[in-house]
Design a protein around this motif. Sequence first.
Motif, PDB file in Angstrom:
ATOM      1  N   CYS A 171       0.833  -1.199   0.000  1.00  0.00           N
ATOM      2  CA  CYS A 171       0.000   0.000   0.000  1.00  0.00           C
ATOM      3  C   CYS A 171       0.863   1.243   0.000  1.00  0.00           C
ATOM      4  O   CYS A 171       1.923   1.270   0.583  1.00  0.00           O
TER       5      CYS A 171
ATOM      6  N   LYS B 271      -0.486   8.103  -5.086  1.00  0.00           N
ATOM      7  CA  LYS B 271      -0.542   7.404  -6.378  1.00  0.00           C
ATOM      8  C   LYS B 271       0.756   7.541  -7.139  1.00  0.00           C
ATOM      9  O   LYS B 271       1.239   6.613  -7.772  1.00  0.00           O
TER      10      LYS B 271
ATOM     11  N   THR C 207       3.434   5.005  -6.260  1.00  0.00           N
ATOM     12  CA  THR C 207       3.239   3.613  -6.608  1.00  0.00           C
ATOM     13  C   THR C 207       3.193   3.388  -8.100  1.00  0.00           C
ATOM     14  O   THR C 207       3.280   2.256  -8.557  1.00  0.00           O
ATOM     15  N   SER C 208       3.046   4.444  -8.887  1.00  0.00           N
ATOM     16  CA  SER C 208       2.899   4.261 -10.328  1.00  0.00           C
ATOM     17  C   SER C 208       4.235   4.149 -11.046  1.00  0.00           C
ATOM     18  O   SER C 208       4.300   3.711 -12.168  1.00  0.00           O
TER      19      SER C 208
ATOM     20  N   GLU D 249      -7.767   8.569  -2.105  1.00  0.00           N
ATOM     21  CA  GLU D 249      -7.310   7.295  -2.672  1.00  0.00           C
ATOM     22  C   GLU D 249      -8.259   6.207  -2.178  1.00  0.00           C
ATOM     23  O   GLU D 249      -8.275   5.882  -1.002  1.00  0.00           O
TER      24      GLU D 249
ATOM     25  N   SER E  97      -8.468  -0.602  -3.280  1.00  0.00           N
ATOM     26  CA  SER E  97      -8.267  -1.385  -4.500  1.00  0.00           C
ATOM     27  C   SER E  97      -7.884  -2.807  -4.112  1.00  0.00           C
ATOM     28  O   SER E  97      -6.997  -3.020  -3.288  1.00  0.00           O
TER      29      SER E  97
ATOM     30  N   SER F 233      -6.709  -4.970  -6.283  1.00  0.00           N
ATOM     31  CA  SER F 233      -5.703  -5.469  -7.223  1.00  0.00           C
ATOM     32  C   SER F 233      -4.358  -5.649  -6.535  1.00  0.00           C
ATOM     33  O   SER F 233      -4.093  -5.060  -5.477  1.00  0.00           O
TER      34      SER F 233
ATOM     35  N   GLY G 231      -2.409  -2.806  -4.964  1.00  0.00           N
ATOM     36  CA  GLY G 231      -3.367  -1.716  -4.833  1.00  0.00           C
ATOM     37  C   GLY G 231      -3.477  -1.215  -3.402  1.00  0.00           C
ATOM     38  O   GLY G 231      -2.916  -1.801  -2.476  1.00  0.00           O
ATOM     39  N   ASN G 232      -4.226  -0.148  -3.222  1.00  0.00           N
ATOM     40  CA  ASN G 232      -4.412   0.459  -1.907  1.00  0.00           C
ATOM     41  C   ASN G 232      -5.337  -0.414  -1.064  1.00  0.00           C
ATOM     42  O   ASN G 232      -6.493  -0.619  -1.415  1.00  0.00           O
TER      43      ASN G 232
END
Length: 253
Positions: A26, A30, A33-34, A138, A141, A143, A146-147
Amino acid sequence: MRKESIVSKWKRNVIVLLLGLLLAACSSNKASTSKAGSYSGSVYTVKRGDTLYRISRMTGSSVGALASLNGISAPYTLEIGQKIRVKRSGGSTAKKKTAVAKSAKPRSSSSNTSVAKVAAPPVGARCWRWPASGKIIEPFSSSDGGNKGIDIAGARGQPIYASAAGTVVYVGNQLRGYGNLVMIKHSEDYITAYAHNDTTLVNNGQKVSAGQKIATMGSSGSDLVNLHFQIRYRATALDPQRYLPPQGSRPSC
């Protein structure tokens, strides 16, 4: 003896949750993490927000293999800028391995160390209160990487409240990427986590009531002032917005 047994049980549960949080990869930002960490041949350079699990998914390696190759022991704490060796197979390049990792089928539960998912409890099975007011910057998520909670924007020093009654099982900042963190155990099944606090107002082992002020909002371990909030059911992350009442209202259950 009974008190010591209870404390030991808390510690075991906290360790399980900490590992789950680490493997969740986590991040409250954004942007952080991207962007992938950088490769140099068969070496991966750790960036902010990376976990060994996330690196294993990106490189097509297992967590166990990476840990063994680099002499990293549980709970697999990484340092920003740390060089992680990635085993090469068949002369393939790091880029090829990354492409294979993206297209490969999901690994079986026996090939990684993430916590097995369990069926989510029904909405309304337990009462929850909003830990803080503010815009969700945020969302949750499910995935990979994801968060695993929600990030709530706010002002520094804004109060943070216990989402339900329980016992504080962790207060500290040893978990990289979460800053000053508070975790509350509500039953054998539920734990909530409150990260990036400016100040913490509770201690380990302390009983708290629903709505009790436990911390103030900050930006520890984050680039923004916000609260990262998680609800864990048997160590599996739930989407808090499914279980919380509308913002500004008390639970009706």
